[in-house]
Write an enzyme that holds these catalytic residues in place. Structure first.
Site, PDB file in Angstrom:
ATOM      1  N   HIS A 267      -5.932   3.916  -1.669  1.00  0.00           N
ATOM      2  CA  HIS A 267      -5.147   4.262  -2.269  1.00  0.00           C
ATOM      3  C   HIS A 267      -5.302   5.175  -3.901  1.00  0.00           C
ATOM      4  O   HIS A 267      -6.203   5.025  -4.411  1.00  0.00           O
ATOM      5  CB  HIS A 267      -4.268   2.983  -2.858  1.00  0.00           C
ATOM      6  CG  HIS A 267      -2.721   2.786  -2.980  1.00  0.00           C
ATOM      7  ND1 HIS A 267      -2.820   3.248  -3.997  1.00  0.00           N
ATOM      8  CD2 HIS A 267      -2.062   2.429  -2.435  1.00  0.00           C
ATOM      9  CE1 HIS A 267      -1.215   2.684  -4.494  1.00  0.00           C
ATOM     10  NE2 HIS A 267      -0.672   2.325  -3.180  1.00  0.00           N
ATOM     11  N   ASP A 321      -1.857  -2.466   4.058  1.00  0.00           N
ATOM     12  CA  ASP A 321      -1.118  -1.774   4.821  1.00  0.00           C
ATOM     13  C   ASP A 321      -2.543  -2.340   5.720  1.00  0.00           C
ATOM     14  O   ASP A 321      -2.414  -2.892   7.332  1.00  0.00           O
ATOM     15  CB  ASP A 321      -1.155  -0.158   5.615  1.00  0.00           C
ATOM     16  CG  ASP A 321       0.011   0.671   4.891  1.00  0.00           C
ATOM     17  OD1 ASP A 321       1.168  -0.380   4.834  1.00  0.00           O
ATOM     18  OD2 ASP A 321      -0.115   0.549   4.226  1.00  0.00           O
TER      19      ASP A 321
END
Length: 384
Positions: A267, A321
């Site tokens: 991320h 996710d």
């Protein structure tokens, strides 16, 4: 001009990475410690103690509501869940093979035909737009799911809370209370995440002073891109391709050697495990304890363990996710609805940024660095 051109490249950041584009009091991310807060409240506390509508109220109006304010907000949302038969008829004309995100973008934009007045200086209009969008977006997602199966959409149930009502409209049966609570927590986790691509799109659109329905439609269109939404679908596809636990390490070795992206890992903000992934993993385990285990979860845990050993020193860990798809899958949600559900939740964040943008608006107009030709003379077509 020459001096300016010489200095400009040092200011250029592809994708505006790390370039402050606004000031906001909505959301804060500490990527080193793995802490996400909404209006100063930790997201883990909100996910365990709050509800999605209470959190949406917090994001949009800046403070947690009183019991009377929350009751009124919940009632208003409940009363505006239904969509016009004209919108349902329009959705019936969409191709059944079309992606639900395209259907949602079109449907969200169509709300402006019914409700847009662009009365952005009218507090009552602001409230009504917030209520309508938060209320109707889930109804439209569920409606398209049934329509593409050749069925008529079913009406919302006024006796069901927000998350439970969506699951009911989607699956045509009243959900287990635990499933509804976990889905509500998932909505909280996806409600806001600072100035990501779709939120930036929402703020740019909002800065033109167009109506909020166009703002949300533009954000949905941005979220539909594979570099933003849909990664949890890709995680499940990746896990299925790995197949079994004994194949995890060989697969990972090949992926790293081939510089292949490992879906659900890494991320731009977090250098530790995404705090939302931590919560979603616990929610997945709760679901499995109640409704039966998913062997793919064991595969995911094995992959996380192996990837953390190899990639953790580089600051690459599971993101939101990685486990969310496993949760949605256990709830019986089709994979191509994962991103529309993201949009249901993120509508609260988009509207919070829309409202904040209106408070100190200046239309976005960034500069560019010109890299094209200069001093060219026009040639008649016969001489080209």
């Amino acid at each position: 001009m020459a001096a300016s051109g010489a200095q400009a490249p040092s200011l250029f950041r592809p994708g505006l990475e790390g370039v402050p584009a606004t000031q906001s009091s909505i959301c804060d991310i500490d990527g080193q410690l793995g802490v996400l807060t909404y209006r100063g409240y930790r997201v883990d506390e909100l996910a365990s103690q709050s509800t999605f509508l209470e959190t949406a109220y917090l994001l949009i109006w800046g403070e947690l509501p009183t019991s009377d304010q929350l009751r009124e907000f919940e009632h208003e949302v409940q009363m505006h869940r239904r969509v016009s038969f004209r919108i349902r008829d329009m959705m019936k004309c969409f191709p059944s093979g079309g992606h639900p995100m395209d259907a949602l973008q079109s449907s969200a934009a169509s709300l402006g035909l019914f409700y847009s007045r662009r009365a952005l200086d009218n507090p009552e209009y602001i409230v009504s737009a917030v209520v309508r969008l938060i209320a109707k977006i889930p109804t439209m997602v569920a409606a398209f799911q049934l329509i593409r199966k050749g069925q008529d959409p079913i009406q919302p149930r006024d006796d069901l809370a927000y998350a439970a009502n969506f699951l009911y409209m989607l699956t045509e049966r009243e959900p287990d209370p635990l499933a509804a609570r976990i889905f509500d927590a998932c909505l909280i986790l996806h409600a806001e995440h600072s100035l990501n691509a779709s939120t930036f799109s929402a703020r740019v659109t909002a800065s033109t002073l167009t109506d909020p329905y166009a703002v949300v439609a533009s954000a949905v269109g941005t979220l539909a891109g594979p570099l933003h939404g849909g990664a949890n679908e890709d995680v499940l596809e990746m896990l299925e391709s790995i197949g079994t636990e004994d194949q995890v390490e060989p697969w990972l070795d090949r992926a790293i050697a081939g510089k292949q992206k490992i879906m659900g890992f890494g991320h731009r903000e977090y250098k530790v495990k995404d705090p939302r992934a931590v919560i979603l993993q616990k929610l997945a385990e709760e679901l499995f304890d109640r409704f039966g285990h998913d062997p793919m979860y064991d595969l995911a845990r094995k992959l996380e363990e192996a990837a953390t050993q190899r990639l953790g020193p580089k600051g690459i860990f599971p993101n939101v996710d990685f486990y969310s798809g496993l949760v949605y899958r256990k709830l019986g949600i089709p994979e191509d609805l994962f991103t529309p559900i993201f949009a249901i939740a993120r509508t609260a964040g988009w509207l919070a940024h829309w409202k904040e943008q209106l408070g100190a608006n200046r239309i976005y107009r960034p500069s560019q660095i010109y890299t094209g030709e200069a001093g060219r003379d026009w040639q008649p077509i016969g001489a080209r």
